[in-house]
Design a protein around this motif. Structure first.
Motif, short mmCIF file in Angstrom:
data_model
loop_
_atom_site.label_atom_id
_atom_site.label_comp_id
_atom_site.label_asym_id
_atom_site.label_seq_id
_atom_site.Cartn_x
_atom_site.Cartn_y
_atom_site.Cartn_z
N ASP A 8 0.84 -1.19 0.00
CA ASP A 8 0.00 0.00 0.00
C ASP A 8 0.88 1.25 0.00
N GLN B 129 -5.07 7.36 0.19
CA GLN B 129 -4.50 6.12 -0.34
C GLN B 129 -4.27 6.26 -1.84
N LYS C 227 -3.34 0.37 -3.34
CA LYS C 227 -3.95 -0.57 -2.39
C LYS C 227 -3.72 -1.99 -2.89
N GLU D 149 -2.37 -2.25 -6.39
CA GLU D 149 -3.14 -1.64 -7.46
C GLU D 149 -3.27 -0.13 -7.24
N VAL E 151 -4.86 3.28 -7.03
CA VAL E 151 -6.23 3.74 -6.79
C VAL E 151 -6.29 5.27 -6.72
N GLY E 152 -5.14 5.93 -6.80
CA GLY E 152 -5.12 7.37 -6.58
C GLY E 152 -4.73 8.21 -7.78
#
Length: 448
Positions: free
Chosen positions: A103, A396, A399, A402, A404-405
């Protein structure tokens, strides 16, 4: 379609070798010792801002996400490592399957930061996190330095647009990153076509002195440019005599002349003279663009001049005297075993010379005063105080490996404008001073 979505080859195909030799030797030793799989937390922060700066600007986050996705050890890369004997065969086999699965949290791109702000937090096994240190720092240190300079310049420019023109003053790929960071910091366009292609930044440009010198006369050069690009073009008027060039330009185009560019001389004096001359010739709507080694101080000094836009090159792409932010990537917590449920133990470097760090997985929040203006950067470990729960800064970004932002660059640019506006007014002063917000540390009151 946004060109960035096409993943076109302006960037290198793999970022795996954008790392230091010792990242891989640490990996090999940790694999042999059985500690490589321990859950770990690394944080990116800076101990101080560059001298005289009042705030920093987070930039490059989107490029970090691309770099993490492209951090792959293909056959060619592995062959290079094997040939050089960088690591042993067991480590090479581990690298062949490398995919970051942890993460990443961080300040959203465009946000401002201060000394001690955990601008990025990387969590996963020690092995997968340690490899990302150099590439993350390389991107964040460069892009944040450029964005900070751009922010100061855009603040000094006010409502007048800024054009990024620094491609010829830096590395060719660095120029693309610099144009992106400048856009985050408030610039409105770039001269660099690769940046426009990769990040969909508006591109502009007309002609240089060479075009004028090519022709038998300045009039011939202006006529050729206008015939090709129209009366709304920008004519460069300082190759020979400025006053004569302005007169010739208006004779050719009439009052529809788009703009003139001044690239030398006493810009304050020349701009006033050119504005007066243009008005007298009836070209009242013709704009004046100035270039010539501008920085934030020069831009501020032209605030009262009749200037409509600024073009900035060298000082921007070199961070206006501060080409790095001195960010570091430090292990701040790690598990005592490979057990995924093993608790995290804070760890910190203790040394002289101001290079100490603070252990523990951190959160960050910004306290506001009664008027809604930021007054303190609060960094802590453990539970977040209730009064700051809604003011947390980290979001974040990755995650479970992957992304995600990822977000549009225009959203990042707008965020920076809002973040800077939320600081005390003294943040935009160009006079030297301490960070405009103090950093307050809140120590954990219970177990980690």
């Amino acid at each position: 379609m946004n060109a960035a979505d096409l993943r076109l080859p302006v960037d290198v195909p793999s970022t795996a070798l954008f790392t230091d030799h010792y990242e891989l030797t640490m990996l090999q030793a940790a694999l042999r010792a059985g500690t490589a799989g321990r859950r770990s937390v690394f944080e990116v922060f800076t101990r101080r801002l560059p001298e005289g700066r009042r705030y920093g600007v987070v930039a490059g986050t989107g490029r970090v996400l691309d770099a993490v996705e492209n951090f792959r050890f293909d056959a060619g890369v592995l062959g290079f490592l094997r040939e050089r004997g960088v690591v042993d065969e067991a480590t090479l086999q581990w690298l062949a399957d490398y995919r970051f699965s942890g993460d990443i949290w961080g300040y959203p791109e465009g946000e401002v930061y201060f000394p001690g702000s955990p601008v990025m937090r990387v969590e996963g096994s020690f092995a997968e996190c340690v490899l990302l240190e150099t590439v993350i720092l390389s991107i964040l240190n460069h892009d944040s330095a450029i964005a900070a300079a751009a922010s100061r310049m855009s603040s000094a420019a006010g409502d007048r647009p800024l054009i990024e023109m620094g491609a010829r003053r830096t590395h060719e790929l660095g120029a693309v990153a610099a144009a992106r960071a400048a856009y985050v910091g408030g610039f409105s366009s770039t001269s660099d076509l690769a940046a426009g292609f990769r990040y969909n930044i508006p591109t502009v440009g007309t002609a240089a002195h060479a075009f004028t010198l090519l022709h038998d006369s300045e009039r011939d050069a202006f006529r050729a440019q206008v015939d090709s690009l129209g009366r709304g073009t920008t004519l460069l008027v300082d190759t020979y005599d400025v006053a004569e060039a302005v007169r010739t330009a208006v004779e050719i185009t009439g009052p529809e002349l788009g703009a003139v560019r001044i690239d030398s001389g006493d810009l304050l004096l020349v701009a006033h003279r050119v504005r007066q001359q243009l008005d007298e010739l009836g070209a009242r709507d013709t704009k004046i663009i100035v270039t010539s080694d501008l920085d934030e101080y020069a831009i501020a000094s032209l605030a009262a001049a009749p200037v409509d836009a600024y073009g900035v090159g060298t000082q921007l792409v070199t961070g206006s005297g501060h080409p790095t932010c001195s960010m570091v990537y430090k292990l701040v917590a790690r598990a005592e075993s490979d057990d995924p449920s093993a608790p995290l133990t804070p760890v910190a470097k203790k040394s002289s010379g101001g290079k100490t760090s603070i252990g523990g997985r951190k959160w960050a929040a910004r306290r506001l005063d009664a008027h809604g203006v930021a007054e303190t950067e609060v960094v802590g470990t453990g539970p977040v105080p209730d009064e700051l729960a809604g003011r947390q800064l980290l979001v974040q970004l990755v995650k479970g490996g992957e992304v995600v932002g990822r977000e549009p660059l225009d959203a990042v640019r707008d965020r920076h404008t809002a973040a800077r506006a939320g600081l005390p007014l003294s943040a935009t002063q160009l006079s030297r001073g301490e960070p405009v917000l103090p950093t307050e540390y809140v120590h954990e009151r219970s177990g980690n």
